[in-house]
Design a protein around this motif. Structure first.
Motif, short mmCIF file in Angstrom:
data_model
loop_
_atom_site.label_atom_id
_atom_site.label_comp_id
_atom_site.label_asym_id
_atom_site.label_seq_id
_atom_site.Cartn_x
_atom_site.Cartn_y
_atom_site.Cartn_z
N ASP A 1 0.81 -1.21 0.00
CA ASP A 1 0.00 0.00 0.00
C ASP A 1 0.85 1.27 0.00
OD1 ASP A 1 -2.36 -1.47 0.04
OD2 ASP A 1 -2.34 -1.60 2.23
N ASN A 2 2.09 1.16 0.49
CA ASN A 2 3.00 2.30 0.47
C ASN A 2 4.43 1.77 0.50
OD1 ASN A 2 3.94 2.09 3.37
ND2 ASN A 2 1.75 2.44 3.72
N ARG A 3 5.40 2.67 0.35
CA ARG A 3 6.80 2.25 0.24
C ARG A 3 7.35 1.66 1.52
NH1 ARG A 3 10.01 6.02 2.64
NH2 ARG A 3 9.20 8.15 2.85
N ARG A 4 6.65 1.83 2.64
CA ARG A 4 7.14 1.26 3.90
C ARG A 4 6.79 -0.21 4.03
NH1 ARG A 4 5.84 6.46 4.52
NH2 ARG A 4 7.37 7.84 5.56
N ALA B 1 11.14 -8.22 -13.11
CA ALA B 1 10.20 -8.48 -12.02
C ALA B 1 10.61 -7.75 -10.74
CB ALA B 1 10.09 -9.97 -11.76
N LEU B 2 11.91 -7.72 -10.45
CA LEU B 2 12.38 -7.02 -9.26
C LEU B 2 12.18 -5.51 -9.42
CD1 LEU B 2 15.68 -8.98 -8.45
CD2 LEU B 2 13.43 -9.19 -7.38
N ALA B 3 12.47 -4.99 -10.60
CA ALA B 3 12.24 -3.57 -10.83
C ALA B 3 10.77 -3.22 -10.72
CB ALA B 3 12.78 -3.16 -12.21
N GLU B 4 9.92 -4.11 -11.21
CA GLU B 4 8.48 -3.87 -11.13
C GLU B 4 8.00 -3.89 -9.69
OE1 GLU B 4 4.51 -3.25 -12.04
OE2 GLU B 4 6.30 -3.01 -13.30
N ALA B 5 8.65 -4.70 -8.85
CA ALA B 5 8.26 -4.76 -7.44
C ALA B 5 8.54 -3.44 -6.72
CB ALA B 5 9.01 -5.90 -6.73
N MET B 6 9.49 -2.66 -7.25
CA MET B 6 9.81 -1.36 -6.66
C MET B 6 8.83 -0.32 -7.21
SD MET B 6 13.97 -1.64 -7.08
CE MET B 6 14.78 -3.23 -6.82
N ARG B 7 7.57 -0.52 -6.94
CA ARG B 7 6.51 0.23 -7.62
C ARG B 7 6.39 1.67 -7.16
NH1 ARG B 7 1.33 -0.13 -4.61
NH2 ARG B 7 0.40 0.45 -6.59
N ALA C 1 16.17 2.34 -13.56
CA ALA C 1 16.04 2.02 -14.98
C ALA C 1 17.08 1.00 -15.41
CB ALA C 1 16.18 3.30 -15.80
N GLN C 2 18.30 1.10 -14.88
CA GLN C 2 19.35 0.15 -15.27
C GLN C 2 19.14 -1.22 -14.65
OE1 GLN C 2 23.44 1.58 -15.30
NE2 GLN C 2 22.74 3.70 -15.55
N ILE C 3 18.55 -1.29 -13.46
CA ILE C 3 18.21 -2.58 -12.87
C ILE C 3 17.22 -3.31 -13.78
CG2 ILE C 3 16.96 -3.70 -10.97
CD1 ILE C 3 18.24 -1.60 -9.10
N SER C 4 16.28 -2.56 -14.33
CA SER C 4 15.28 -3.14 -15.22
C SER C 4 15.86 -3.44 -16.59
CB SER C 4 14.10 -2.19 -15.35
OG SER C 4 13.17 -2.66 -16.30
N GLU C 5 16.52 -2.45 -17.21
CA GLU C 5 16.90 -2.58 -18.62
C GLU C 5 18.27 -3.23 -18.82
OE1 GLU C 5 16.65 1.47 -19.88
OE2 GLU C 5 14.53 1.64 -19.30
N ALA D 1 17.93 -1.75 -2.39
CA ALA D 1 17.60 -0.95 -3.58
C ALA D 1 16.16 -0.47 -3.51
CB ALA D 1 17.83 -1.76 -4.85
N MET D 2 15.26 -1.37 -3.13
CA MET D 2 13.85 -0.98 -3.02
C MET D 2 13.68 0.16 -2.03
SD MET D 2 10.57 -3.30 -1.91
CE MET D 2 10.34 -4.04 -3.53
#
Length: 539
Positions: A363-366, A504-510, A494-498, A469-470
């Motif tokens: 629900d939030n970054r915490r 999937a890990l980059a997407e988890a850092m929503r 962006a570099q973690i993703s690309e 990182a998250m």
């Protein structure tokens, strides 16, 4: 001319302060005889106040405390018995863990922005540092601008120039504060829905953010530290081996105060066969590495770069598979090798589903997933202004190393400075900073960095796992953050993703925020804070 400015207190003020602080005239002092919640609140308020901790205590905290029962307090009562017990356990049985069980709140004031990075190196300590966003550095201390006056520099032929150039830089910074505030008031006029207080704080924060790069690294800061005896011992050993004279002399001040509170935990620091030997080891290895580096590379700089650099230099191509394995491990009876083999047989969609289930509904970054995300990591080579570095360096769970601060990589000038029409004054301060550094570096190699303004770039490496990182990337990309470190963390994500392909890990850092910088990024945050204060007062 003394290095540190001693505060003046009335007899009544001194009578109160003497019960809670280990001295009244030094820049380093420990807090005693106060509830933990009060010490924590003091440090929290400390980071946004121009006041010293003792003055802040008198003005904002004493009125809420019952101090009548403290008149006969003696912080040394029971200390001798505790020391005897510690000596028996520690020296007879060698149980280092005992030193993890006693902690101290220590105020470290009038420390240069170079020294603060030394103080904040350890992972197992808590720090709060005075903010360049909320504190205007045009305020003087003892009639002088707030920058470190290195005794060796002042006693040299360059001493007069050092003071004159520093004063001129601070003069320029001070002159631009009202100009930048007027600029932002014009760019973002106050609306009917903005409270006067929140708007004023947001304007000031944005103005100070824009010109903080002018401040030299010698600028003084206050740091509140909480740590165990073991953590302080490690910190003091590092400080005593550091090439910066300020670090070594400040370590002595810290040791004096800490020994008033936890003397037993720090007995080894200056013992010839223990702490001194460890300090010499650290000094010798640093000197050896400097010598061999000079032998191999000489004065090679790698060329001048005109922009910031964020380069993902190392990652595990199979990092996501290993994270999926770690996610599943606590919920099976399989060995890790068997489980990893099964994960390799899974489809991409199945692996993504595992990560999504492990992350859950955030629900939030915490709301952060568990330690399975620590199974893979990333290493970045970063070149950014020193101001951004000093903010990112405080993330203690990562591994960070940095090169000496100098003008060799150029500097960053915020767009707002150009737009406000004060670029000429900004460039003049940068030129003065570079010239002073170049004059100092021959005779004062380790102290020349004091002259370098925070806008100059420094190169550093950052290595951290996906869980850290998250936390860091989501926190440091919020709209109220400084534009310098927002850009760095956006590029890391962006570099973690690309580049790493960890989609999937980059997407988890929503909660990584890619929105454009807003002229008053702090305004909404200050309005929320004011609303909480109003609700509390009404309640």
């Amino acid at each position: 001319m003394t290095v540190y400015i001693a505060e003046d207190f009335s007899a009544d003020e001194a009578d109160i302060l003497r019960r809670y602080f280990t001295n009244l005239d030094q820049p380093v002092f420990a807090l005693v005889n106060l509830p933990e919640v009060v010490k924590g609140a003091l440090f929290a308020r400390y980071s946004r106040s121009p006041l010293s901790l003792r003055r802040l205590f008198l003005q904002e905290f004493v009125g809420d405390l019952d101090i009548e029962g403290d008149q006969t307090i003696d912080a040394t009562v029971g200390l001798r018995r505790a020391e005897e017990l510690y000596d028996r356990v520690f020296f007879e049985y060698g149980d280092d863990s005992v030193a993890q069980l006693g902690g101290v709140h220590l105020a470290c004031e009038q420390a240069s922005n170079i020294l603060t990075k030394v103080l904040e190196w350890g992972r197992l300590m808590a720090y709060l540092e005075q903010s360049t966003r909320y504190i205007a550095y045009d305020q003087r201390l003892g009639g002088r601008y707030r920058y470190y006056r290195d005794p060796q520099i002042l006693s040299s032929q360059l001493g007069t120039r050092y003071v004159a150039d520093m004063d001129r830089i601070f003069d320029a910074y001070s002159k631009l504060i009202p100009q930048m505030q007027a600029f932002f008031r014009e760019v973002v006029p106050k609306t009917d829905g903005d409270s006067d207080f929140a708007y004023r704080i947001a304007i000031q924060a944005r103005a100070l953010d824009a010109i903080r790069g002018m401040l030299p690294a010698a600028s003084l800061s206050n740091v509140g530290i909480y740590g165990t005896g073991q953590a302080y011992e490690a910190l003091l050993l590092r400080m005593r081996s550091h090439p910066l004279p300020e670090s070594r002399s400040y370590a002595d001040l810290m040791l004096t105060e800490l020994r008033k509170v936890i003397p037993s935990f720090l007995k080894r620091v200056d013992l010839p066969d223990r702490g001194v030997r460890s300090t010499n080891y650290l000094t010798d290895t640093r000197d050896s590495m400097e010598a061999i580096s000079d032998q191999i590379f000489g004065y090679e700089t790698g060329g001048v770069v005109d922009d910031d650099v964020v380069d993902l230099v190392d990652f595990d191509p199979e990092g996501e598979l290993k994270v999926v394995t770690a996610c599943l491990y606590p919920y099976t009876s399989l060995s890790e090798r068997m489980l990893e083999a099964r994960v390799h047989q899974m489809s991409v969609e199945e692996r993504i589903e595992v990560i999504k289930a492990y992350v859950g509904q955030r629900d939030n970054r915490r709301h952060r997933p568990g330690r399975a995300f620590e199974r893979t990591g990333y290493r970045f080579d970063v070149l950014s202004d020193y101001g951004a570095f000093r903010d990112l360096q405080r993330h203690r769970m990562l591994t960070i190393d940095w090169q000496p601060l100098s003008p060799r990589h150029g500097y960053v000038m915020p767009d707002a400075v150009e737009a406000a029409g004060v670029a000429e004054e900004y460039r003049a301060a940068m030129a003065r900073s570079e010239s002073l550094h170049n004059a100092l570096v021959g005779e004062h190699r380790d102290s020349a960095c004091y002259a370098v303004s925070l806008a100059y770039r420094i190169r550093y490496s950052m290595q951290f796992n996906a869980r850290e990182a998250m936390h860091m990337l989501e926190l440091r990309t919020t709209p109220q953050g400084h534009e310098a470190y927002r850009r760095i963390c956006q590029r890391m994500h962006a570099q973690i993703s690309e580049k790493a392909g960890h989609l999937a890990l980059a997407e988890a850092m929503r909660f990584v925020d890619y929105s454009s910088d807003t002229p008053l990024g702090r305004l909404s945050a200050e309005q929320r804070a004011e609303k909480r204060r109003q609700d509390r007062d009404l309640g």
